[in-house]
Design a protein around this motif. Structure first.
Motif, short mmCIF file in Angstrom:
data_model
loop_
_atom_site.label_atom_id
_atom_site.label_comp_id
_atom_site.label_asym_id
_atom_site.label_seq_id
_atom_site.Cartn_x
_atom_site.Cartn_y
_atom_site.Cartn_z
N GLN A 9 -10.47 4.61 -2.97
CA GLN A 9 -9.68 4.88 -4.17
C GLN A 9 -10.36 6.00 -4.94
O GLN A 9 -11.58 6.02 -5.10
CB GLN A 9 -9.56 3.64 -5.05
N THR A 60 -11.47 -2.29 -2.60
CA THR A 60 -11.68 -1.03 -1.89
C THR A 60 -13.10 -1.04 -1.34
O THR A 60 -13.98 -1.74 -1.84
CB THR A 60 -11.53 0.19 -2.82
N SER A 118 -7.18 4.65 4.25
CA SER A 118 -6.14 4.39 3.25
C SER A 118 -6.65 4.91 1.92
O SER A 118 -7.66 4.44 1.40
CB SER A 118 -5.84 2.89 3.16
N ARG A 149 0.83 -1.22 0.00
CA ARG A 149 0.00 0.00 0.00
C ARG A 149 0.85 1.26 0.00
O ARG A 149 0.52 2.25 -0.66
CB ARG A 149 -0.94 -0.04 1.20
N ARG A 176 -10.27 0.20 9.68
CA ARG A 176 -9.59 0.48 8.41
C ARG A 176 -10.62 0.72 7.31
O ARG A 176 -11.62 0.01 7.20
CB ARG A 176 -8.65 -0.66 8.03
N TYR A 221 -10.74 1.58 3.06
CA TYR A 221 -10.01 1.70 1.79
C TYR A 221 -10.83 2.53 0.81
O TYR A 221 -11.95 2.17 0.46
CB TYR A 221 -9.74 0.32 1.20
N GLN A 223 -5.90 -8.00 1.05
CA GLN A 223 -6.64 -6.91 1.68
C GLN A 223 -8.05 -7.34 2.07
O GLN A 223 -8.53 -7.03 3.17
CB GLN A 223 -6.70 -5.71 0.72
#
Length: 296
Positions: free
Chosen positions: A99, A141, A126, A19, A95, A97, A74
């Motif tokens: 994008q 994601t 992230s 990552r 967490r 994710y 992931q």
């Protein structure tokens, strides 16, 4: 019975290194030393029998095998985290994710994410970027912010923001542009990945564009920097491009000659009902934040 399922800790280290594209940054996130990260990645590669990273002087990049392996790792780590949360209560850090297409991440998210993180310190966000459709494929994601047809990326979506197009250039060049026809004296920097671009802008003015000469770039950040360097005139995509235009010292050539783009930014995901709590929180924040940006 023998198994090739790797150590969970190796996978966690691999995910962080992939990552961040850096053993040093992964080490910082995991409270380890870079040497320990390197050793655990090497142990994983040895067990799998194939390299997962290309090593460079100051960074690492995934091999094709590593790139193919990352989404599964992931997703598996996230499923384990989610199951732990459901059975044993909230984890200390959730967490998330996300994008985003590059221009939106640079021009919109970068200024808002610090406020989001301050308001939601329990969410470990992230953020990665992409530029074309293939960048958003085969990667796990929670949420993706894309530009164009959302059906190419996910099953459900929210429209986040539209764009307004107008020509920009360094001040000395902009001062020479008094009419749209004056643009033909200069190279026009075209972003090849956008459907609405210079031909669309000329069409909105009912102006033939046959005299135009183009230089092609693959993203608006590069187009702005090329214009700032004196190559020619770029096309702003407000408000997502406002920050890079300011940073590059570009100004509007014809302030009264803007036109709406043909497409929009969308937030896409598989299903609203299955979004994890952190993803729902980010979605609600993004819709409010983007609406506020457009009313400035």
């Amino acid at each position: 019975m023998s198994t090739r399922v790797p150590s969970l800790n190796w996978l966690r280290v691999f995910e962080a290194a992939a990552r961040t594209e850096s053993f040093a940054r992964a080490a910082s996130q995991l409270n380890m030393t870079p040497a320990a990260v390197s050793q655990q990645v090497k142990a994983l590669e040895t067990q799998l029998g194939t390299p997962l990273f290309h090593r460079h002087a100051h960074a690492v990049t995934l091999t094709e095998t590593g790139r193919a392996y990352l989404p599964s790792v992931q997703q598996s780590l996230l499923m384990l985290e989610t199951a732990t949360t459901v059975l044993f209560g909230e984890t200390r850090a959730q967490r998330l994710y996300v994008q985003s297409v590059l221009l939106f991440a640079h021009g919109i998210l970068a200024s808002g994410v610090p406020t989001f993180q301050t308001a939601h310190p329990q969410i470990n966000l992230s953020l990665t970027t992409g530029n074309v459709v293939s960048d958003f494929a085969n990667r796990f994601t929670d949420l993706q912010i894309v530009f164009g047809n959302p059906a190419l990326f996910g099953t459900e979506n929210d429209e986040v923001m539209r764009e307004s197009l107008y020509p920009v250039a360094p001040p000395d060049i902009a001062a020479q542009i008094e009419t749209p026809q004056d643009l033909f004296q200069f190279t026009l920097i075209e972003v090849s990945t956008h459907r609405a671009s210079w031909p669309h802008w000329f069409e909105s003015l009912r102006l033939p564009a046959g005299q135009a000469r183009y230089f092609f770039a693959d993203n608006s950040l590069m187009a702005a920097e090329l214009s700032a360097a004196g190559l020619g005139i770029a096309l702003a995509r407000a408000p997502a491009s406002d920050r890079i235009m300011d940073l590059s010292g570009l100004v509007a050539c014809l302030p009264d000659c803007s036109c709406p783009g043909q497409e929009a930014y969308h937030l896409v995901y598989p299903s609203r009902t299955t979004l994890r709590p952190a993803a729902r929180t980010f979605r609600d924040w993004l819709l409010d934040y983007s609406a506020a940006v457009q009313t400035r």
